[in-house]
Scaffold this motif. Structure first.
Motif, PDB file in Angstrom:
ATOM      1  N   SER A  62      56.609  52.384  45.222  1.00 49.22           N
ATOM      2  CA  SER A  62      55.684  53.504  45.039  1.00 49.22           C
ATOM      3  C   SER A  62      56.366  54.844  45.252  1.00 49.22           C
ATOM      4  O   SER A  62      56.156  55.790  44.494  1.00 49.22           O
ATOM      5  CB  SER A  62      54.491  53.365  45.991  1.00 49.22           C
ATOM      6  N   THR A  84      49.640  62.079  40.359  1.00 52.72           N
ATOM      7  CA  THR A  84      48.830  61.029  40.988  1.00 52.72           C
ATOM      8  C   THR A  84      48.327  60.027  39.950  1.00 52.72           C
ATOM      9  O   THR A  84      48.438  58.811  40.137  1.00 52.72           O
ATOM     10  CB  THR A  84      47.630  61.646  41.725  1.00 52.72           C
ATOM     11  N   SER A  89      49.705  56.182  39.606  1.00 46.91           N
ATOM     12  CA  SER A  89      48.753  55.073  39.720  1.00 46.91           C
ATOM     13  C   SER A  89      48.800  54.184  38.493  1.00 46.91           C
ATOM     14  O   SER A  89      48.735  52.955  38.594  1.00 46.91           O
ATOM     15  CB  SER A  89      47.329  55.621  39.917  1.00 46.91           C
ATOM     16  N   THR A 147      47.149  49.379  44.422  1.00 48.10           N
ATOM     17  CA  THR A 147      47.526  50.712  43.961  1.00 48.10           C
ATOM     18  C   THR A 147      46.963  51.788  44.881  1.00 48.10           C
ATOM     19  O   THR A 147      47.655  52.757  45.215  1.00 48.10           O
ATOM     20  CB  THR A 147      47.042  50.935  42.514  1.00 48.10           C
ATOM     21  N   ILE A 187      49.902  53.907  46.563  1.00 47.47           N
ATOM     22  CA  ILE A 187      50.036  55.264  46.033  1.00 47.47           C
ATOM     23  C   ILE A 187      49.226  56.263  46.841  1.00 47.47           C
ATOM     24  O   ILE A 187      49.617  57.425  47.008  1.00 47.47           O
ATOM     25  CB  ILE A 187      49.586  55.303  44.559  1.00 47.47           C
ATOM     26  N   ILE A 238      42.524  59.345  43.117  1.00 45.73           N
ATOM     27  CA  ILE A 238      43.267  58.130  43.482  1.00 45.73           C
ATOM     28  C   ILE A 238      42.414  56.885  43.232  1.00 45.73           C
ATOM     29  O   ILE A 238      42.883  55.895  42.652  1.00 45.73           O
ATOM     30  CB  ILE A 238      43.710  58.193  44.950  1.00 45.73           C
ATOM     31  N   SER A 250      43.495  54.486  40.046  1.00 47.77           N
ATOM     32  CA  SER A 250      43.938  53.145  40.436  1.00 47.77           C
ATOM     33  C   SER A 250      43.227  52.069  39.629  1.00 47.77           C
ATOM     34  O   SER A 250      43.760  50.975  39.427  1.00 47.77           O
ATOM     35  CB  SER A 250      43.686  52.926  41.931  1.00 47.77           C
TER      36      SER A 250
END
Length: 424
Positions: free
Chosen positions: A74, A96, A100, A113, A117, A139, A143
Protein backbone atom coordinates in the motif's frame (compact mmCIF):
# COMPACT_ATOMS: atom_id res chain seq x y z
CA UNK A 1 -44.69 -18.63 -0.81
CA UNK A 2 -44.85 -15.02 0.36
CA UNK A 3 -44.99 -16.18 3.97
CA UNK A 4 -41.69 -18.03 3.60
CA UNK A 5 -40.06 -15.09 1.82
CA UNK A 6 -41.21 -12.88 4.70
CA UNK A 7 -39.77 -15.44 7.13
CA UNK A 8 -36.41 -15.24 5.39
CA UNK A 9 -36.18 -11.45 5.66
CA UNK A 10 -37.59 -11.41 9.19
CA UNK A 11 -34.85 -13.77 10.37
CA UNK A 12 -32.26 -11.59 8.65
CA UNK A 13 -33.59 -8.49 10.40
CA UNK A 14 -33.54 -10.34 13.73
CA UNK A 15 -29.82 -10.94 13.17
CA UNK A 16 -29.87 -14.73 12.94
CA UNK A 17 -26.65 -16.19 11.49
CA UNK A 18 -26.92 -16.22 7.70
CA UNK A 19 -26.41 -19.96 7.35
CA UNK A 20 -29.21 -20.61 9.87
CA UNK A 21 -31.54 -18.31 7.92
CA UNK A 22 -30.87 -20.11 4.65
CA UNK A 23 -31.11 -23.61 6.13
CA UNK A 24 -34.35 -22.93 8.04
CA UNK A 25 -36.02 -21.22 5.10
CA UNK A 26 -34.88 -23.92 2.68
CA UNK A 27 -36.15 -26.75 4.91
CA UNK A 28 -39.42 -24.89 5.48
CA UNK A 29 -39.92 -24.71 1.70
CA UNK A 30 -39.28 -28.43 1.43
CA UNK A 31 -41.62 -29.39 4.30
CA UNK A 32 -44.51 -27.24 3.07
CA UNK A 33 -44.24 -27.61 -0.72
CA UNK A 34 -42.38 -30.91 -1.27
CA UNK A 35 -43.04 -33.13 1.79
CA UNK A 36 -42.20 -36.29 -0.18
CA UNK A 37 -38.79 -35.01 -1.31
CA UNK A 38 -35.84 -36.91 0.18
CA UNK A 39 -33.96 -34.67 2.60
CA UNK A 40 -30.65 -36.25 1.61
CA UNK A 41 -30.98 -34.20 -1.57
CA UNK A 42 -30.55 -31.07 0.54
CA UNK A 43 -27.24 -32.40 1.86
CA UNK A 44 -26.12 -33.48 -1.60
CA UNK A 45 -26.91 -30.08 -3.08
CA UNK A 46 -25.04 -28.33 -0.25
CA UNK A 47 -21.95 -30.42 -0.92
CA UNK A 48 -22.14 -30.12 -4.71
CA UNK A 49 -22.36 -26.33 -4.35
CA UNK A 50 -18.77 -26.20 -3.13
CA UNK A 51 -17.31 -28.89 -5.36
CA UNK A 52 -16.76 -26.65 -8.40
CA UNK A 53 -13.09 -26.41 -9.35
CA UNK A 54 -13.31 -22.64 -9.87
CA UNK A 55 -14.11 -22.14 -6.17
CA UNK A 56 -10.52 -23.11 -5.34
CA UNK A 57 -9.68 -19.58 -6.46
CA UNK A 58 -11.48 -18.07 -3.47
CA UNK A 59 -9.16 -19.20 -0.62
CA UNK A 60 -6.11 -18.50 -2.75
CA UNK A 61 -7.18 -14.96 -3.63
CA UNK A 62 -8.04 -14.38 0.05
CA UNK A 63 -4.58 -15.66 1.05
CA UNK A 64 -2.86 -13.45 -1.53
CA UNK A 65 -4.87 -10.44 -0.31
CA UNK A 66 -3.94 -11.15 3.32
CA UNK A 67 -0.24 -11.38 2.45
CA UNK A 68 -0.31 -8.10 0.52
CA UNK A 69 -2.32 -6.29 3.20
CA UNK A 70 0.23 -7.30 5.84
CA UNK A 71 3.14 -6.13 3.66
CA UNK A 72 4.36 -2.82 2.23
CA UNK A 73 2.39 -2.79 -1.00
CA UNK A 74 0.00 0.00 0.00
CA UNK A 75 2.77 2.48 0.86
CA UNK A 76 4.59 1.82 -2.42
CA UNK A 77 1.40 2.41 -4.38
CA UNK A 78 0.63 5.59 -2.44
CA UNK A 79 4.10 7.03 -3.03
CA UNK A 80 3.98 6.38 -6.76
CA UNK A 81 0.48 7.80 -7.32
CA UNK A 82 1.26 10.82 -5.11
CA UNK A 83 4.38 11.63 -7.15
CA UNK A 84 2.42 11.15 -10.38
CA UNK A 85 -0.73 13.25 -9.77
CA UNK A 86 -0.37 14.72 -6.27
CA UNK A 87 0.38 18.19 -7.66
CA UNK A 88 -2.95 18.33 -9.54
CA UNK A 89 -5.76 20.29 -7.90
CA UNK A 90 -7.62 17.77 -5.79
CA UNK A 91 -4.59 15.54 -6.08
CA UNK A 92 -4.90 14.12 -2.57
CA UNK A 93 -8.41 12.90 -3.27
CA UNK A 94 -7.40 11.59 -6.69
CA UNK A 95 -4.44 9.78 -5.14
CA UNK A 96 -6.79 8.20 -2.60
CA UNK A 97 -9.21 6.99 -5.28
CA UNK A 98 -6.40 5.75 -7.53
CA UNK A 99 -4.57 3.97 -4.72
CA UNK A 100 -7.79 2.28 -3.60
CA UNK A 101 -8.52 1.18 -7.17
CA UNK A 102 -5.02 -0.20 -7.70
CA UNK A 103 -4.85 -1.86 -4.31
CA UNK A 104 -8.30 -3.34 -4.88
CA UNK A 105 -7.03 -4.85 -8.13
CA UNK A 106 -4.25 -6.48 -6.12
CA UNK A 107 -6.20 -7.61 -3.05
CA UNK A 108 -9.74 -8.09 -4.38
CA UNK A 109 -11.12 -7.12 -0.95
CA UNK A 110 -13.01 -3.95 -0.06
CA UNK A 111 -12.33 -4.30 3.67
CA UNK A 112 -8.64 -5.01 3.10
CA UNK A 113 -8.43 -1.88 0.96
CA UNK A 114 -10.01 0.26 3.69
CA UNK A 115 -7.62 -1.17 6.28
CA UNK A 116 -4.47 -0.86 4.13
CA UNK A 117 -5.03 2.38 2.23
CA UNK A 118 -7.20 4.17 4.79
CA UNK A 119 -4.82 5.07 7.66
CA UNK A 120 -1.84 6.41 5.63
CA UNK A 121 -4.07 8.24 3.13
CA UNK A 122 -6.30 9.78 5.79
CA UNK A 123 -3.24 11.09 7.64
CA UNK A 124 -1.87 12.74 4.50
CA UNK A 125 -5.26 14.18 3.58
CA UNK A 126 -5.82 15.73 7.02
CA UNK A 127 -2.38 17.33 6.82
CA UNK A 128 -3.45 18.88 3.51
CA UNK A 129 -6.61 20.47 4.90
CA UNK A 130 -9.25 17.88 4.03
CA UNK A 131 -12.28 17.45 6.27
CA UNK A 132 -12.22 14.15 8.11
CA UNK A 133 -15.68 13.01 6.99
CA UNK A 134 -14.83 13.92 3.39
CA UNK A 135 -11.69 11.82 3.16
CA UNK A 136 -13.24 8.90 5.07
CA UNK A 137 -16.23 8.94 2.72
CA UNK A 138 -13.89 8.82 -0.27
CA UNK A 139 -11.88 5.96 1.23
CA UNK A 140 -15.03 3.95 2.01
CA UNK A 141 -16.47 4.37 -1.48
CA UNK A 142 -13.33 4.09 -3.59
CA UNK A 143 -12.47 0.90 -1.71
CA UNK A 144 -15.71 -0.54 -3.05
CA UNK A 145 -14.15 -0.50 -6.53
CA UNK A 146 -12.16 -3.54 -5.38
CA UNK A 147 -15.30 -5.61 -5.92
CA UNK A 148 -15.38 -4.67 -9.61
CA UNK A 149 -11.67 -4.77 -10.42
CA UNK A 150 -10.42 -8.38 -10.53
CA UNK A 151 -9.74 -10.55 -8.67
CA UNK A 152 -13.27 -10.52 -7.23
CA UNK A 153 -14.74 -13.28 -5.06
CA UNK A 154 -18.23 -12.03 -5.93
CA UNK A 155 -17.54 -12.58 -9.64
CA UNK A 156 -16.09 -16.04 -9.00
CA UNK A 157 -19.16 -17.16 -7.07
CA UNK A 158 -21.60 -15.59 -9.52
CA UNK A 159 -19.81 -17.25 -12.43
CA UNK A 160 -19.88 -20.65 -10.72
CA UNK A 161 -23.56 -20.33 -9.77
CA UNK A 162 -24.81 -19.19 -13.19
CA UNK A 163 -22.30 -20.83 -15.54
CA UNK A 164 -20.93 -17.45 -16.70
CA UNK A 165 -17.26 -17.26 -17.69
CA UNK A 166 -15.27 -16.00 -14.68
CA UNK A 167 -12.46 -14.88 -16.99
CA UNK A 168 -14.83 -12.69 -18.99
CA UNK A 169 -16.37 -11.29 -15.81
CA UNK A 170 -12.88 -10.33 -14.61
CA UNK A 171 -12.12 -8.49 -17.84
CA UNK A 172 -15.57 -6.85 -18.06
CA UNK A 173 -15.32 -5.48 -14.52
CA UNK A 174 -12.45 -3.19 -15.48
CA UNK A 175 -14.65 -0.79 -17.50
CA UNK A 176 -17.16 0.02 -14.68
CA UNK A 177 -14.28 0.21 -12.19
CA UNK A 178 -12.43 2.77 -14.30
CA UNK A 179 -15.66 4.71 -14.89
CA UNK A 180 -16.19 5.04 -11.14
CA UNK A 181 -12.58 6.11 -10.55
CA UNK A 182 -12.80 8.81 -13.25
CA UNK A 183 -16.09 10.08 -11.80
CA UNK A 184 -14.58 10.26 -8.31
CA UNK A 185 -11.46 12.02 -9.66
CA UNK A 186 -13.55 14.66 -11.46
CA UNK A 187 -15.58 15.26 -8.29
CA UNK A 188 -12.41 15.63 -6.21
CA UNK A 189 -11.01 18.12 -8.73
CA UNK A 190 -14.18 20.26 -8.62
CA UNK A 191 -14.46 20.18 -4.81
CA UNK A 192 -10.78 21.05 -4.41
CA UNK A 193 -11.19 24.15 -6.59
CA UNK A 194 -14.36 25.16 -4.76
CA UNK A 195 -12.80 24.77 -1.29
CA UNK A 196 -9.27 25.85 -2.18
CA UNK A 197 -7.72 22.60 -0.98
CA UNK A 198 -3.88 22.69 -1.17
CA UNK A 199 -1.90 20.23 -3.28
CA UNK A 200 1.30 18.23 -2.89
CA UNK A 201 4.50 19.80 -4.27
CA UNK A 202 5.16 18.69 -7.84
CA UNK A 203 7.53 15.74 -7.90
CA UNK A 204 10.62 15.79 -10.07
CA UNK A 205 11.11 13.32 -12.89
CA UNK A 206 13.71 11.51 -10.81
CA UNK A 207 11.30 11.18 -7.85
CA UNK A 208 8.60 9.78 -10.13
CA UNK A 209 11.00 7.32 -11.73
CA UNK A 210 12.22 6.15 -8.32
CA UNK A 211 8.71 5.62 -6.94
CA UNK A 212 7.68 3.89 -10.17
CA UNK A 213 10.56 1.42 -9.89
CA UNK A 214 9.61 0.72 -6.26
CA UNK A 215 5.99 0.02 -7.17
CA UNK A 216 6.37 -1.51 -10.66
CA UNK A 217 6.22 -5.10 -9.46
CA UNK A 218 3.08 -4.36 -7.46
CA UNK A 219 1.39 -2.59 -10.37
CA UNK A 220 2.23 -5.58 -12.55
CA UNK A 221 0.10 -7.82 -10.33
CA UNK A 222 -3.31 -7.22 -12.00
CA UNK A 223 -1.69 -6.89 -15.44
CA UNK A 224 -0.17 -10.35 -15.18
CA UNK A 225 -3.39 -11.92 -13.86
CA UNK A 226 -5.71 -10.35 -16.46
CA UNK A 227 -3.18 -10.76 -19.26
CA UNK A 228 -2.62 -14.39 -18.37
CA UNK A 229 -6.35 -15.14 -18.36
CA UNK A 230 -7.03 -13.28 -21.62
CA UNK A 231 -4.06 -14.86 -23.43
CA UNK A 232 -5.13 -18.30 -22.25
CA UNK A 233 -1.98 -18.89 -20.23
CA UNK A 234 -4.01 -19.93 -17.19
CA UNK A 235 -7.56 -20.21 -15.91
CA UNK A 236 -8.97 -17.97 -13.13
CA UNK A 237 -8.23 -20.74 -10.63
CA UNK A 238 -4.65 -21.06 -11.83
CA UNK A 239 -4.42 -17.26 -11.75
CA UNK A 240 -5.32 -17.38 -8.05
CA UNK A 241 -2.49 -19.82 -7.37
CA UNK A 242 -0.17 -17.54 -9.31
CA UNK A 243 -1.40 -14.60 -7.19
CA UNK A 244 -0.33 -16.38 -3.99
CA UNK A 245 3.08 -17.19 -5.45
CA UNK A 246 3.52 -13.63 -6.70
CA UNK A 247 2.49 -12.15 -3.33
CA UNK A 248 4.90 -14.52 -1.56
CA UNK A 249 7.78 -13.53 -3.82
CA UNK A 250 7.07 -9.80 -3.39
CA UNK A 251 6.45 -9.57 0.34
CA UNK A 252 8.60 -12.41 1.70
CA UNK A 253 11.55 -12.69 -0.69
CA UNK A 254 11.93 -9.25 -2.29
CA UNK A 255 10.46 -6.64 0.09
CA UNK A 256 11.15 -8.82 3.17
CA UNK A 257 8.18 -7.19 4.91
CA UNK A 258 6.79 -10.54 6.14
CA UNK A 259 8.61 -13.40 7.86
CA UNK A 260 7.82 -17.06 7.44
CA UNK A 261 6.49 -17.14 11.00
CA UNK A 262 4.07 -14.30 10.16
CA UNK A 263 3.07 -16.16 7.01
CA UNK A 264 1.85 -19.07 9.10
CA UNK A 265 -0.45 -16.83 11.17
CA UNK A 266 -1.68 -15.15 7.98
CA UNK A 267 -2.51 -18.58 6.53
CA UNK A 268 -4.44 -19.49 9.70
CA UNK A 269 -6.47 -16.28 9.43
CA UNK A 270 -7.19 -17.05 5.77
CA UNK A 271 -8.40 -20.51 6.78
CA UNK A 272 -10.93 -19.06 9.21
CA UNK A 273 -12.30 -16.61 6.65
CA UNK A 274 -12.42 -19.30 3.97
CA UNK A 275 -14.40 -21.69 6.19
CA UNK A 276 -17.04 -19.01 6.82
CA UNK A 277 -17.27 -18.22 3.10
CA UNK A 278 -17.66 -21.86 2.10
CA UNK A 279 -20.38 -22.48 4.70
CA UNK A 280 -22.28 -19.59 3.13
CA UNK A 281 -21.67 -20.98 -0.36
CA UNK A 282 -22.91 -24.45 0.62
CA UNK A 283 -26.11 -23.25 2.27
CA UNK A 284 -26.67 -20.67 -0.46
CA UNK A 285 -26.29 -23.34 -3.13
CA UNK A 286 -28.88 -25.57 -1.46
CA UNK A 287 -31.24 -22.62 -1.19
CA UNK A 288 -30.78 -21.81 -4.88
CA UNK A 289 -31.55 -25.42 -5.77
CA UNK A 290 -34.81 -25.61 -3.84
CA UNK A 291 -36.22 -22.31 -5.13
CA UNK A 292 -35.34 -23.34 -8.70
CA UNK A 293 -36.95 -26.76 -8.15
CA UNK A 294 -40.16 -25.08 -6.97
CA UNK A 295 -40.15 -22.69 -9.98
CA UNK A 296 -40.18 -19.71 -7.65
CA UNK A 297 -38.15 -17.59 -10.11
CA UNK A 298 -40.85 -17.90 -12.76
CA UNK A 299 -43.69 -17.30 -10.30
CA UNK A 300 -42.00 -14.33 -8.65
CA UNK A 301 -40.96 -12.61 -11.85
CA UNK A 302 -44.41 -13.02 -13.39
CA UNK A 303 -46.08 -11.56 -10.32
CA UNK A 304 -43.66 -8.60 -10.13
CA UNK A 305 -42.85 -7.89 -13.80
CA UNK A 306 -45.80 -9.32 -15.67
CA UNK A 307 -45.70 -11.88 -18.45
CA UNK A 308 -43.79 -9.77 -21.01
CA UNK A 309 -41.32 -7.45 -19.26
CA UNK A 310 -39.03 -5.09 -21.19
CA UNK A 311 -35.23 -5.26 -20.90
CA UNK A 312 -35.10 -1.99 -18.97
CA UNK A 313 -37.85 -3.11 -16.60
CA UNK A 314 -36.04 -6.36 -15.85
CA UNK A 315 -32.69 -4.66 -15.23
CA UNK A 316 -34.18 -1.95 -13.01
CA UNK A 317 -36.13 -4.40 -10.85
CA UNK A 318 -33.21 -6.84 -10.70
CA UNK A 319 -30.81 -4.08 -9.68
CA UNK A 320 -33.20 -2.79 -7.02
CA UNK A 321 -33.61 -6.25 -5.47
CA UNK A 322 -29.85 -6.89 -5.40
CA UNK A 323 -29.05 -3.40 -4.12
CA UNK A 324 -31.49 -3.57 -1.20
CA UNK A 325 -30.44 -7.13 -0.33
CA UNK A 326 -26.71 -6.30 -0.38
CA UNK A 327 -27.38 -3.44 2.05
CA UNK A 328 -28.57 -5.92 4.67
CA UNK A 329 -26.78 -9.22 4.02
CA UNK A 330 -23.47 -10.45 2.66
CA UNK A 331 -23.29 -10.07 -1.11
CA UNK A 332 -22.58 -13.80 -1.57
CA UNK A 333 -25.81 -14.64 0.23
CA UNK A 334 -27.76 -12.13 -1.86
CA UNK A 335 -26.35 -13.68 -5.01
CA UNK A 336 -27.18 -17.21 -3.82
CA UNK A 337 -30.79 -16.17 -3.22
CA UNK A 338 -31.46 -13.80 -6.12
CA UNK A 339 -29.19 -14.87 -8.99
CA UNK A 340 -31.21 -18.03 -9.80
CA UNK A 341 -34.34 -15.86 -9.84
CA UNK A 342 -33.26 -12.92 -11.97
CA UNK A 343 -30.38 -14.12 -14.15
CA UNK A 344 -32.50 -16.42 -16.37
CA UNK A 345 -35.06 -13.63 -16.79
CA UNK A 346 -32.43 -11.01 -17.73
CA UNK A 347 -30.71 -13.37 -20.17
CA UNK A 348 -34.12 -14.30 -21.57
CA UNK A 349 -34.84 -10.70 -22.59
CA UNK A 350 -31.53 -10.46 -24.43
CA UNK A 351 -29.04 -9.15 -21.85
CA UNK A 352 -25.54 -10.62 -22.12
CA UNK A 353 -24.84 -12.96 -19.15
CA UNK A 354 -21.53 -11.17 -18.51
CA UNK A 355 -23.33 -7.80 -18.38
CA UNK A 356 -25.84 -9.26 -15.91
CA UNK A 357 -22.97 -10.46 -13.70
CA UNK A 358 -21.29 -7.05 -13.70
CA UNK A 359 -24.57 -5.29 -12.89
CA UNK A 360 -25.06 -7.69 -9.98
CA UNK A 361 -21.51 -6.96 -8.80
CA UNK A 362 -22.24 -3.24 -9.11
CA UNK A 363 -25.20 -3.59 -6.75
CA UNK A 364 -22.98 -5.51 -4.32
CA UNK A 365 -20.49 -2.63 -4.51
CA UNK A 366 -23.24 -0.15 -3.69
CA UNK A 367 -24.45 -2.33 -0.85
CA UNK A 368 -21.04 -2.35 0.87
CA UNK A 369 -20.95 1.46 1.10
CA UNK A 370 -24.59 2.44 1.64
CA UNK A 371 -26.02 3.22 5.11
CA UNK A 372 -27.35 1.86 7.36
CA UNK A 373 -25.52 -1.49 7.09
CA UNK A 374 -22.77 -0.97 4.50
CA UNK A 375 -19.89 -3.17 5.68
CA UNK A 376 -17.22 -0.72 4.49
CA UNK A 377 -18.68 1.95 6.79
CA UNK A 378 -18.35 -0.31 9.82
CA UNK A 379 -14.84 -1.30 8.73
CA UNK A 380 -13.89 2.39 8.52
CA UNK A 381 -15.37 3.04 11.97
CA UNK A 382 -13.14 0.32 13.39
CA UNK A 383 -10.01 1.29 11.43
CA UNK A 384 -10.27 5.04 12.14
CA UNK A 385 -11.89 4.71 15.58
CA UNK A 386 -14.62 7.18 14.60
CA UNK A 387 -18.39 7.24 15.34
CA UNK A 388 -20.72 5.79 12.74
CA UNK A 389 -22.40 9.10 11.87
CA UNK A 390 -19.09 10.88 11.27
CA UNK A 391 -18.08 8.25 8.71
CA UNK A 392 -21.55 7.95 7.16
CA UNK A 393 -21.80 11.72 6.68
CA UNK A 394 -19.04 11.70 4.09
CA UNK A 395 -20.30 8.84 1.92
CA UNK A 396 -23.42 10.55 0.53
CA UNK A 397 -21.86 12.44 -2.46
CA UNK A 398 -19.96 9.36 -3.56
CA UNK A 399 -23.03 7.14 -3.32
CA UNK A 400 -24.79 9.63 -5.62
CA UNK A 401 -21.91 9.26 -8.11
CA UNK A 402 -22.12 5.47 -7.87
CA UNK A 403 -25.86 5.67 -8.51
CA UNK A 404 -25.29 7.71 -11.68
CA UNK A 405 -22.69 5.25 -13.00
CA UNK A 406 -25.03 2.39 -12.07
CA UNK A 407 -27.92 3.97 -13.99
CA UNK A 408 -25.71 4.49 -17.06
CA UNK A 409 -24.75 0.81 -17.04
CA UNK A 410 -28.40 -0.24 -16.64
CA UNK A 411 -29.48 1.97 -19.54
CA UNK A 412 -26.55 0.93 -21.73
CA UNK A 413 -25.45 -2.58 -20.67
CA UNK A 414 -23.51 -2.90 -23.94
CA UNK A 415 -20.88 -0.60 -22.38
CA UNK A 416 -19.94 -3.46 -20.07
CA UNK A 417 -19.06 -5.78 -22.94
CA UNK A 418 -17.35 -3.11 -25.04
CA UNK A 419 -14.05 -4.80 -24.24
CA UNK A 420 -14.89 -7.44 -26.86
CA UNK A 421 -14.61 -4.84 -29.63
CA UNK A 422 -11.27 -3.67 -28.25
CA UNK A 423 -9.81 -7.12 -27.69
CA UNK A 424 -11.37 -8.63 -30.77
Amino acid sequence: MWFLIALLFLMLLLNFPIMIVLIVTCLAFMVIYTPNLDFTLFVQQSISSIEAFVLLAIPMFIFAADIITAGKTSNRLLDFIRDLVGHVRGGTGIVTAAASTLFGSVSGSTQATVAAIGPPMRKRALENGYEDSHIMGLIVNSSGIAMLIPPSIVMIYYGMLTGTSVGELFIAGVIPGVMIFIAFAVYEYIIAIKKGVPVFPKATFQQRWTSFKRSALTIGFPVLILGGIYLGLFSPTEAAAFAVLYAFILEVLLFRSITLRQLISIAASTGVVTSVVFILLATGGAFSWIISYLRIPQLLTESIMGSDPTTLQVLLIMSLFFFVSCMFVDSLVAIAILAPIFTPVAVGVGVDPVAVGILVTMQATLGTVTPPFGVNIFTACAVFNKPYMVVAKGVIPYIAILMVVNLILILYPSLITAYRMVLG
